[in-house]
Design an enzyme around this catalytic site. Structure first.
Site, PDB file in Angstrom:
ATOM      1  N   HIS A 163       4.438  67.251  -7.324  1.00  0.00           N
ATOM      2  CA  HIS A 163       3.964  66.104  -7.930  1.00  0.00           C
ATOM      3  C   HIS A 163       5.012  64.682  -7.418  1.00  0.00           C
ATOM      4  CE1 HIS A 163       2.577  68.416 -11.619  1.00  0.00           C
ATOM      5  NE2 HIS A 163       1.259  67.887 -11.159  1.00  0.00           N
ATOM      6  N   CYS A 248       8.974  67.096 -16.895  1.00  0.00           N
ATOM      7  CA  CYS A 248       7.740  67.452 -17.202  1.00  0.00           C
ATOM      8  C   CYS A 248       7.817  68.387 -18.275  1.00  0.00           C
ATOM      9  CB  CYS A 248       7.061  68.219 -16.008  1.00  0.00           C
ATOM     10  SG  CYS A 248       8.202  69.576 -15.306  1.00  0.00           S
TER      11      CYS A 248
END
Length: 258
Positions: A163, A248
């Site tokens: 990501h 995250c």
């Protein structure tokens, strides 16, 4: 004081089966992962964050990485449509949680895919990683939801990491930080500071000058301390085996309007 709320989700019994894309799979100790998650949550709470448990999704090994399920800007939540099909059942519990906190809810629809970990917010700028998990339609739908609210959306190609926020995050002054070998397009950021370790690229802004970061990046922590910040270190080694990082493991909601 503005509200500081954080959504978190307990790691499930299948956490060791989580997806890996850019790293070699190594064994994950589920019991140790739970203990590390508890210490992570405690660190948030110790520094003034009110945490909210999202309903477990024990059938989804990656559900602990709750940030990937939603993007929040102001009081508006955009429920993600994860690029990995196996993760799409993770979003229902997160949708319920943000709605309960008073957010208005929007959704990413097919053919769009979007992972929350691909969205880096710096002020009103939303940098969106365009690569493995987030596609052009997902970026377009995010733009349609948030630009009318004053957001400036900047797509950033991502190829070396899972990501965008696996490669870069930002300091309180807006400087984007990253481990240079993993940052494909540092020139897109007005201010970029390279850090000496991959894990040093990931910080959660706790408030003031405090930075929550992984204990696996001591040289980066020293750099931040030299810059006048206060690193708060947590051991998340079991989640790092699954390409996870401090960002995250929670969804931070700052200044929600009642």
């Amino acid at each position: 004081m503005p509200s500081q709320k954080a959504l978190v989700r307990r790691p499930g019994p299948r956490v060791a089966e989580g997806l890996v894309t850019h790293v070699e799979r190594t064994p994950v100790d589920a019991g140790k992962a739970l203990a590390q998650w508890q210490e992570y949550v405690a660190a948030l709470e110790t520094h003034g964050w009110e945490t909210f448990l999202v309903e477990p999704a024990d059938g989804c090994p990656d559900a602990v990485f709750v940030e990937d399920a939603v993007v929040v800007f102001r009081n508006v939540a955009l429920i993600a449509r994860p690029g990995a099909e196996s993760r799409r059942d993770e979003t229902a519990g997160v949708e319920e949680a943000v709605a309960r906190l008073g957010c208005s809810v929007n959704w990413v629809w097919e053919p769009g895919t979007l992972d929350g970990g691909d969205v880096l917010k710096v002020g009103d700028t939303l940098y969106v990683g365009r690569g493995g998990r987030t596609n052009a339609a997902g970026v377009q739908q995010l733009r349609a939801v948030f630009e009318p609210l004053g957001a400036h959306v900047v797509p950033v190609p991502v190829s070396s990491v899972l990501h965008l926020k696996s490669a870069v995050t930002a300091l309180p002054d807006g400087t984007v930080i990253g481990h240079a070998p993993l940052v494909d397009h540092a020139s897109v950021f007005p201010r970029f500071l390279p850090v000496p370790e991959e894990a040093g690229a990931h910080v959660v802004l706790l408030g003031g000058d405090r930075l929550l970061m992984a204990a696996s990046a001591p040289k980066s922590a020293e750099l931040f301390a030299d810059l006048g910040y206060e690193p708060v270190l947590v051991d998340i080694s079991e989640f790092e085996k699954l390409e996870g990082c401090v960002t995250c493991l929670s969804v931070r909601l700052r200044g929600l309007q009642a």
